[in-house]
Structures are given as C-alpha cells and as structure tokens.
Scaffold this active site. Structure first.
Site, PDB file in Angstrom:
ATOM      1  N   ASP A 150       0.865  -1.189   0.000  1.00 57.32           N
ATOM      2  CA  ASP A 150       0.000   0.000   0.000  1.00 57.32           C
ATOM      3  C   ASP A 150       0.890   1.225   0.000  1.00 57.32           C
ATOM      4  OD1 ASP A 150      -2.953  -0.722   0.425  1.00 57.32           O
ATOM      5  OD2 ASP A 150      -1.982  -1.961   1.942  1.00 57.32           O
ATOM      6  N   HIS A 182     -11.862  -1.644   9.222  1.00 57.08           N
ATOM      7  CA  HIS A 182     -10.831  -2.365   9.966  1.00 57.08           C
ATOM      8  C   HIS A 182     -11.337  -2.739  11.361  1.00 57.08           C
ATOM      9  CE1 HIS A 182      -8.372  -0.203   6.969  1.00 57.08           C
ATOM     10  NE2 HIS A 182      -7.563  -1.234   7.076  1.00 57.08           N
ATOM     11  N   LYS A 239      -9.329   0.498  -5.623  1.00 58.47           N
ATOM     12  CA  LYS A 239     -10.033   0.125  -4.391  1.00 58.47           C
ATOM     13  C   LYS A 239     -10.916   1.293  -3.942  1.00 58.47           C
ATOM     14  CE  LYS A 239      -6.058   1.468  -1.550  1.00 58.47           C
ATOM     15  NZ  LYS A 239      -4.933   1.028  -0.718  1.00 58.47           N
ATOM     16  N   ARG A 296       3.652   2.760   3.157  1.00 60.38           N
ATOM     17  CA  ARG A 296       4.462   1.884   4.023  1.00 60.38           C
ATOM     18  C   ARG A 296       5.942   2.230   3.927  1.00 60.38           C
ATOM     19  NH1 ARG A 296      -0.358   1.177   6.020  1.00 60.38           N
ATOM     20  NH2 ARG A 296      -1.690  -0.274   4.846  1.00 60.38           N
ATOM     21  N   ASP A 301     -10.510  -7.394   0.332  1.00 63.11           N
ATOM     22  CA  ASP A 301      -9.708  -6.664   1.294  1.00 63.11           C
ATOM     23  C   ASP A 301      -9.278  -7.680   2.358  1.00 63.11           C
ATOM     24  OD1 ASP A 301      -8.453  -4.612   2.710  1.00 63.11           O
ATOM     25  OD2 ASP A 301     -10.169  -3.263   2.633  1.00 63.11           O
TER      26      ASP A 301
END
Length: 342
Positions: free
Chosen positions: A64, A183, A170, A72, A253
C-alpha cells in the site's frame, strides 16, 4: 503448476523458517508487505527476493503506497508522497495540470517500488470523498465528484504502469460514504440505489486500464442488506461486474478485518462463493494464514486467466529521471496555485 488463490503478509523484515515452509507448501499467488516488513532499500530487496525464492517463481509482491497517511515506505529512505486530495484541489483549478501531476506522482511511486522488487501497488484509492463520512478514506480520495476521480485514477494507473508496476483500484464499489472504519467494525451504507449508481459506482465505472481491484467490507443496504460487498453475489455480479463493468482480477480486502464475522476459513469461503477470485490475509499470523489456506482453492479458470493478463502487463520500467519529475511536479502545483505538501 498449482498456485493458491491467496495473498499473504509476513511478520517481520526477514522470512522465518516456518514462513518459508508455509509459503513453499501453500504456494500463494502473491505477497503483501507492510511497514513492519521494511527498513532499508537493501533489506527490502533481500526480502522480495526471498519471498520469490520461497515459491520458485516471479510472484507479484504488493504494497500500500498511496501517499499521505497510507504509505508503508517513508522518509528518510523514500519520498513522502502527497495525499490524493491535493491533486483534487489542483484539478479544481487546472484539470490538465492535475492529470499530469497525478501521472508524474505515480511514476515516482512506481520508480521507487520497482527498484525494490515490488511490482504491484494497492493504488489508486478511487472512493469518493463524502462530507460527513468516516475519515478512514478522507484525504485518500481524489475528489467529491465521480468524473475527476475516474480521470485521476486512470492517470495514476498509467503512471505506475509506465514504471512496470501494476495498480489495484479500491475499494469496489465504494468505501467513501461509509460512516465506520471497516478495519474495526462493519460499515452499513443506507444511501439509496440511485445515488450510489450515479455517484459512488460511477467513479469506478469511468476508470480505464484497471486490471485488478479490491472489494470493500461494506454493506450497501439498497443492494444487499445482509452481506458486505466482499461476500455479496448481488454486489459482485450486479454492481462490480455488471453496472461498473469491471473485468479484471477481483480480490478481497484483508480477511482479518473486524467488519467480517466468523472464522477466517468461513470468511474466505463466503467471499469466493460470492465471486471474489483471490483471498487476502495481511497480519502475518501463521495460525490465521493456515486457516485461510484451507479456504483458498487453486487459482483456475477465468480467475487464472485474469491473473495471467495482469502479470503479462508487467514490463521493464521506461527510462525515467526522478529528479526532473519531482521538479516538474513542484512546478505543476506552483502553476496551479496549490501548495504541495507531503
């Protein structure tokens, strides 16, 4: 050769003996890296090489790296890329400058990634920016309107691919309107179907060149009030494949996110039954990966064809001068009168 319809993460900066054995035996289609897996360029190159050695092929390696809050790879070793929203601000002033800037920015992202052996980026985020929604998307979205989002997302895919990196759009069919972070909990969108079709879904419909996409762990009550998009045949067949017309490889995901219920195996089986083609598990916990592996079939049929088409699009990066590109990017924002901040 049998390849498993799965993507896995790993725990640290090097492969453990258990991870090597598991990846060798389960043979996942690809891998995903997170901040916990990266330290220096040299270390990342060793790790991407080790992951491919574990399965004995040039498996795709994902990360990502959107820019802004979601990247990241960060300074001092890598550039701090700006969030998507600043490109939308430039688009409102000078649309053509914004499209050039998006492409340049994603060429820069791709240039850094391919140097590390990373050849797929979970970008662009093509969700709408929706006032009042949860900020899990927020400035990760290019714009509040579908057409600018589609145009800038297309430019992002072009920029990545110029450097030999594939993009993943996405979160289909749209996470921007959600009032919760998937999440942590299940978002339920109660917006009427007409609005979803003409706005949220329309943004994805206008994207050109997308070979891979990720689903949203979001319930769209007007389409299917009982299942998240990831586990809904109505959403995947009727909206993602139907109304939006996406024809590429469709992946979930992260299956370990709290929006989903049940065991990891059950989550994966439901996603595959609904029409997802690739299962993704990210946290690197071995017991959970083993559970997902029990759900993941061999990649076959149309899913294997779509996966092959995506990988066939990988190519050597075009000649690219990163210093010149960064200077040009700065000038584009100056010309448009928008501050460029990471």
């Amino acid at each position: 050769m049998s390849v498993s319809a799965a993507l896995y993460g790993l725990e640290g900066e090097t492969l453990t003996p258990d991870e090597k054995a598991f990846f060798r035996d389960s043979d996942p289609w690809g891998f995903i890296l997170f901040a916990r897996n990266v330290d220096t360029p040299k270390q990342v190159r060793r790790l991407t090489g080790a992951l491919r050695d574990a399965v004995g092929r040039e498996a795709p390696i994902f990360i990502d790296q959107e820019g802004g809050r979601v990247q990241r790879l960060r300074p001092p070793h890598w550039r701090g890329a700006p969030p998507a929203r600043v490109f939308g601000e430039l688009y409102d002033r000078e649309p053509e400058l914004a499209l050039e800037a998006v492409k340049l920015n994603h060429q820069l992202l791709g240039h850094e990634l391919i140097d590390l052996g990373i050849d797929v980026d979970f970008a662009p985020c093509a969700d709408l920016s929706v006032p009042g929604a949860h900020d899990v998307i927020g400035d990760r979205a290019f714009h509040t309107e579908p057409e600018p989002v589609a145009r800038m997302s297309t430019a992002a895919l072009e920029g990545l691919l110029d450097q030999g990196v594939l993009g993943v759009i996405k979160h289909l069919p749209g996470h921007g309107r959600a009032a919760a972070d998937s999440h942590l909990e299940l978002p339920v969108v109660t917006t009427d179907a007409e609005t979803l079709h003409t706005r949220d879904f329309e943004a994805f419909k206008g994207i050109k060149g997308a070979l891979m996409a990720m689903t949203a762990h979001v319930v769209y009550a007007a389409i299917d009030s009982d299942h998240t998009a990831t586990q809904s045949r109505d959403v995947i067949d009727g909206i993602i494949r139907g109304a939006i017309g996406f024809e590429g490889l469709l992946m979930t995901d992260d299956l370990s996110m709290q929006a989903l219920e049940g065991s990891l195996r059950h989550r994966g089986e439901r996603a595959l039954a609904a029409g997802c083609e690739l299962l993704m598990h990210c946290n690197g916990k071995m017991d959970e990966m083993v559970e997902v592996a029990h759900a993941a079939p061999n990649l076959s049929g149309q899913a294997r064809e779509r996966a092959g088409q995506a990988l066939d699009a990988r190519h050597k990066p075009n000649v690219f001068d990163a210093v010149d590109a960064m200077a040009r990017l700065k000038h584009l924002f100056e010309d448009g009168g928008v501050p460029l901040k990471p």
